[in-house]
Design a protein around this motif. Structure first.
Motif, PDB file in Angstrom:
ATOM      1  N   GLY A  58     -94.626 -97.935 -17.063  1.00  0.00           N
ATOM      2  CA  GLY A  58     -95.208 -97.747 -15.736  1.00  0.00           C
ATOM      3  C   GLY A  58     -95.648 -99.038 -15.075  1.00  0.00           C
ATOM      4  N   ARG A  59     -95.895-100.092 -15.882  1.00  0.00           N
ATOM      5  CA  ARG A  59     -96.353-101.370 -15.320  1.00  0.00           C
ATOM      6  C   ARG A  59     -95.200-102.324 -15.041  1.00  0.00           C
ATOM      7  N   CYS A  60     -94.033-102.079 -15.638  1.00  0.00           N
ATOM      8  CA  CYS A  60     -92.924-103.029 -15.575  1.00  0.00           C
ATOM      9  C   CYS A  60     -92.431-103.187 -14.142  1.00  0.00           C
ATOM     10  N   ARG A  61     -92.293-104.456 -13.724  1.00  0.00           N
ATOM     11  CA  ARG A  61     -91.783-104.742 -12.367  1.00  0.00           C
ATOM     12  C   ARG A  61     -90.342-105.218 -12.429  1.00  0.00           C
ATOM     13  N   HIS A  62     -89.735-105.099 -13.577  1.00  0.00           N
ATOM     14  CA  HIS A  62     -88.324-105.449 -13.752  1.00  0.00           C
ATOM     15  C   HIS A  62     -88.012-106.880 -13.319  1.00  0.00           C
ATOM     16  N   ALA A  63     -88.948-107.764 -13.588  1.00  0.00           N
ATOM     17  CA  ALA A  63     -88.730-109.166 -13.256  1.00  0.00           C
ATOM     18  C   ALA A  63     -87.775-109.820 -14.250  1.00  0.00           C
ATOM     19  N   ALA A  64     -87.545-109.155 -15.374  1.00  0.00           N
ATOM     20  CA  ALA A  64     -86.581-109.607 -16.382  1.00  0.00           C
ATOM     21  C   ALA A  64     -86.949-110.922 -17.055  1.00  0.00           C
ATOM     22  N   GLU A  65     -88.219-111.341 -16.946  1.00  0.00           N
ATOM     23  CA  GLU A  65     -88.656-112.548 -17.659  1.00  0.00           C
ATOM     24  C   GLU A  65     -88.388-112.399 -19.153  1.00  0.00           C
ATOM     25  N   CYS A  66     -88.599-111.204 -19.654  1.00  0.00           N
ATOM     26  CA  CYS A  66     -88.427-110.960 -21.087  1.00  0.00           C
ATOM     27  C   CYS A  66     -86.955-111.062 -21.474  1.00  0.00           C
ATOM     28  N   VAL A  67     -86.100-110.375 -20.731  1.00  0.00           N
ATOM     29  CA  VAL A  67     -84.669-110.328 -21.056  1.00  0.00           C
ATOM     30  C   VAL A  67     -84.040-111.724 -20.913  1.00  0.00           C
ATOM     31  N   ARG A  68     -84.434-112.435 -19.877  1.00  0.00           N
ATOM     32  CA  ARG A  68     -83.889-113.787 -19.677  1.00  0.00           C
ATOM     33  C   ARG A  68     -84.462-114.760 -20.696  1.00  0.00           C
ATOM     34  N   GLY A  69     -85.717-114.573 -21.031  1.00  0.00           N
ATOM     35  CA  GLY A  69     -86.392-115.510 -21.918  1.00  0.00           C
ATOM     36  C   GLY A  69     -85.947-115.412 -23.357  1.00  0.00           C
ATOM     37  N   LEU A  70     -85.670-114.203 -23.808  1.00  0.00           N
ATOM     38  CA  LEU A  70     -85.343-114.013 -25.224  1.00  0.00           C
ATOM     39  C   LEU A  70     -84.430-112.801 -25.374  1.00  0.00           C
ATOM     40  N   PRO A  71     -83.160-112.964 -24.980  1.00  0.00           N
ATOM     41  CA  PRO A  71     -82.233-111.824 -24.985  1.00  0.00           C
ATOM     42  C   PRO A  71     -81.994-111.219 -26.363  1.00  0.00           C
ATOM     43  N   GLU A  72     -82.175-112.014 -27.421  1.00  0.00           N
ATOM     44  CA  GLU A  72     -81.964-111.451 -28.762  1.00  0.00           C
ATOM     45  C   GLU A  72     -83.086-110.493 -29.159  1.00  0.00           C
ATOM     46  N   VAL A  73     -84.233-110.619 -28.512  1.00  0.00           N
ATOM     47  CA  VAL A  73     -85.356-109.713 -28.795  1.00  0.00           C
ATOM     48  C   VAL A  73     -85.409-108.582 -27.771  1.00  0.00           C
ATOM     49  N   PHE A  74     -85.229-108.938 -26.498  1.00  0.00           N
ATOM     50  CA  PHE A  74     -85.334-107.951 -25.423  1.00  0.00           C
ATOM     51  C   PHE A  74     -83.937-107.669 -24.865  1.00  0.00           C
ATOM     52  N   VAL A 110     -91.778-115.171 -29.511  1.00  0.00           N
ATOM     53  CA  VAL A 110     -91.907-113.838 -28.918  1.00  0.00           C
ATOM     54  C   VAL A 110     -93.223-113.757 -28.146  1.00  0.00           C
ATOM     55  N   ALA A 111     -94.297-114.257 -28.724  1.00  0.00           N
ATOM     56  CA  ALA A 111     -95.604-114.217 -28.060  1.00  0.00           C
ATOM     57  C   ALA A 111     -95.562-114.979 -26.737  1.00  0.00           C
ATOM     58  N   GLU A 112     -94.873-116.122 -26.736  1.00  0.00           N
ATOM     59  CA  GLU A 112     -94.787-116.936 -25.529  1.00  0.00           C
ATOM     60  C   GLU A 112     -94.083-116.170 -24.405  1.00  0.00           C
ATOM     61  N   VAL A 113     -92.995-115.485 -24.745  1.00  0.00           N
ATOM     62  CA  VAL A 113     -92.247-114.736 -23.728  1.00  0.00           C
ATOM     63  C   VAL A 113     -93.058-113.518 -23.265  1.00  0.00           C
ATOM     64  N   VAL A 114     -93.749-112.866 -24.181  1.00  0.00           N
ATOM     65  CA  VAL A 114     -94.595-111.718 -23.797  1.00  0.00           C
ATOM     66  C   VAL A 114     -95.660-112.181 -22.809  1.00  0.00           C
ATOM     67  N   ARG A 115     -96.224-113.363 -23.027  1.00  0.00           N
ATOM     68  CA  ARG A 115     -97.271-113.861 -22.122  1.00  0.00           C
ATOM     69  C   ARG A 115     -96.715-114.190 -20.745  1.00  0.00           C
ATOM     70  N   ARG A 116     -95.412-114.376 -20.644  1.00  0.00           N
ATOM     71  CA  ARG A 116     -94.781-114.664 -19.344  1.00  0.00           C
ATOM     72  C   ARG A 116     -94.580-113.410 -18.508  1.00  0.00           C
ATOM     73  N   CYS A 117     -94.684-112.233 -19.112  1.00  0.00           N
ATOM     74  CA  CYS A 117     -94.460-110.976 -18.389  1.00  0.00           C
ATOM     75  C   CYS A 117     -95.441-110.895 -17.227  1.00  0.00           C
ATOM     76  N   PRO A 118     -94.955-110.821 -16.000  1.00  0.00           N
ATOM     77  CA  PRO A 118     -95.842-110.897 -14.833  1.00  0.00           C
ATOM     78  C   PRO A 118     -96.658-109.629 -14.589  1.00  0.00           C
ATOM     79  N   SER A 119     -96.292-108.539 -15.190  1.00  0.00           N
ATOM     80  CA  SER A 119     -96.950-107.265 -14.886  1.00  0.00           C
ATOM     81  C   SER A 119     -97.955-106.824 -15.943  1.00  0.00           C
ATOM     82  N   GLY A 120     -97.901-107.441 -17.114  1.00  0.00           N
ATOM     83  CA  GLY A 120     -98.757-106.976 -18.205  1.00  0.00           C
ATOM     84  C   GLY A 120     -98.169-105.783 -18.937  1.00  0.00           C
TER      85      GLY A 120
END
Ligand code: SF4
Length: 77
Positions: A8-24, A42-52
Motif C-alpha cells: 500500500g505504501r509502494c510508489r513504484h519508483a523502482a529504486e529497489c529493482v534498479r538498485g539490486l535486481p538480484e534481490v528485488f 540490501v540494507a542500503e537499497v532498502v533505505r533508498r526506498c522513497p515511500s517506506g
C-alpha cells in the motif's frame, strides 16, 4: 536478514529493482530474496526506498527502514 514489503505504501519508483535486481525481481515469487546479496548492500537499497514500503531487520543491527516522507506530505493513498 528479513525484508518486508508494504504494498500500500509502494510508489513504484523502482529504486529497489534498479538498485539490486538480484534481490528485488518483480517477475519472481517471492519477489524479494534478501539472501541473494550481502546484508549491508540490501540494507542500503532498502533505505533508498522513497515511500517506506520496504523495511529490513538484521539480527546484528536491529530494525531499519527508509526515511518516512516529510511531515505534511500528501498521503499517496
Ligand atoms: S523502492 Fe520502494 S517505492 Fe520504489 S518500487 Fe521499491 S518498494 Fe516500491
Amino acid at each position: 536478514m528479513t525484508v518486508t514489503f508494504e504494498a500500500g505504501r509502494c510508489r513504484h519508483a523502482a529504486e529497489c529493482v534498479r538498485g539490486l535486481p538480484e534481490v528485488f525481481d518483480t517477475a519472481r515469487r517471492p519477489w524479494i530474496r534478501p539472501d541473494a546479496a550481502d546484508a549491508g548492500t540490501v540494507a542500503e537499497v532498502v533505505r533508498r526506498c522513497p515511500s517506506g514500503a520496504l523495511r529490513y531487520e538484521r539480527a546484528d543491527e536491529g530494525e531499519g527502514r527508509a526515511s518516512p516522507p516529510p511531515t505534511g506530505a500528501a498521503d499517496p493513498e
